[in-house]
Write an enzyme that holds these catalytic residues in place. Structure first.
Site, mmCIF file in Angstrom:
data_model
loop_
_atom_site.group_PDB
_atom_site.id
_atom_site.type_symbol
_atom_site.label_atom_id
_atom_site.label_comp_id
_atom_site.label_asym_id
_atom_site.label_seq_id
_atom_site.Cartn_x
_atom_site.Cartn_y
_atom_site.Cartn_z
ATOM 1 C CG HIS A 135 -39.519 42.462 -70.248
ATOM 2 N ND1 HIS A 135 -38.175 42.165 -70.302
ATOM 3 C CD2 HIS A 135 -40.173 41.274 -70.278
ATOM 4 C CE1 HIS A 135 -38.023 40.844 -70.366
ATOM 5 N NE2 HIS A 135 -39.215 40.287 -70.352
ATOM 6 C CE LYS A 139 -39.238 41.354 -66.318
ATOM 7 N NZ LYS A 139 -40.039 40.376 -65.537
#
Length: 238
Positions: A135, A139
């Protein structure tokens, strides 16, 4: 449909764009700068709330939606220790609650593939299995909620795996999740079964946030007028 957006970051703004394009209106845009808008008298004017905030704020946000008698679609991750309490309160207060670790239609089909593959591998002890998720660097939680969902599905089918871990540690009964944070990466999840002879890999790669945002709006449309606890399996009839 009047939607309260609780969490007005990149995901909230992506949801707003799709909701407006579909003819819905945004009754509230609630971020860290204006939490007072969650007061009951204000929030109750919404038809549904879509909650994408932080692990620390998701649980109280959900409770405030219940108090305001507003159905809530929640996509925040990292707060699931409170999920049993949320489910109990939802039923007690006759509210509507829909949680998904990922609202993407493609990811939810991927979940179904993951479960079926784990079933097929249940008696194939020559294969080990591990997960990888990638990600963007902003995040906040690791592993991702989607990776945890994938891992829990595998644990439910493979008796030889007892728990998942998010670190490099040996153990035949451990299911390792490798978390990577790179930019720009909306999200990639990979499940790999490996043996001395071959590997079997399934992967879902998101190209943007649009899939997650579109699925959240579909879930909110579906939830309106209902009471109870639901998931994307209900929305998509999987």
């Amino acid at each position: 449909m009047k939607i309260a957006l609780i969490g007005y970051g990149k995901m909230g703004k992506a949801i707003e764009t799709i909701a407006l394009a579909k003819g819905h209106s945004i009754s509230h845009r609630i971020g860290s700068q204006n939490p007072e808008l969650l007061e009951k008298a204000s929030l109750s004017t919404a038809d549904v709330a879509i909650e994408f905030s932080t692990p620390e704020t998701a649980f109280p946000h959900i409770l405030q939606c219940f108090e305001a008698n507003v159905p809530v679609v929640c996509g925040s991750t990292g707060w699931l220790d409170h999920l049993p309490q949320v489910k109990a309160l939802c039923l007690e207060k006759h509210q509507a609650f829909l949680y998904a670790s990922n609202f993407s239609i493609g990811v939810n089909i991927f979940f179904e593939l993951n479960q079926r593959l784990a079933e097929l591998m249940a008696h194939q002890h020559q294969y080990d299995v591990h997960l990888e998720e990638i990600h963007h660097t902003q995040k906040k939680d690791a592993p991702s909620g989607t990776a945890i969902s994938l891992a829990d599905q595998i644990l439910a089918k493979l008796a030889r795996k007892k728990t998942w871990i998010n670190e490099a540690r040996a153990g035949a009964d451990l299911l390792q999740i490798v978390s990577k944070r790179e930019d720009p990466t909306p999200g990639t999840h990979t499940v790999t079964y490996t043996s001395d002879i071959d590997d079997i890999t399934i992967t879902h790669t998101a190209h943007s946030r649009q899939g997650f945002a579109a699925g959240a709006v579909v879930a909110a449309e579906w939830l309106q007028g209902k009471k109870g606890i639901f998931t994307m399996k209900d929305v998509l009839d999987l």
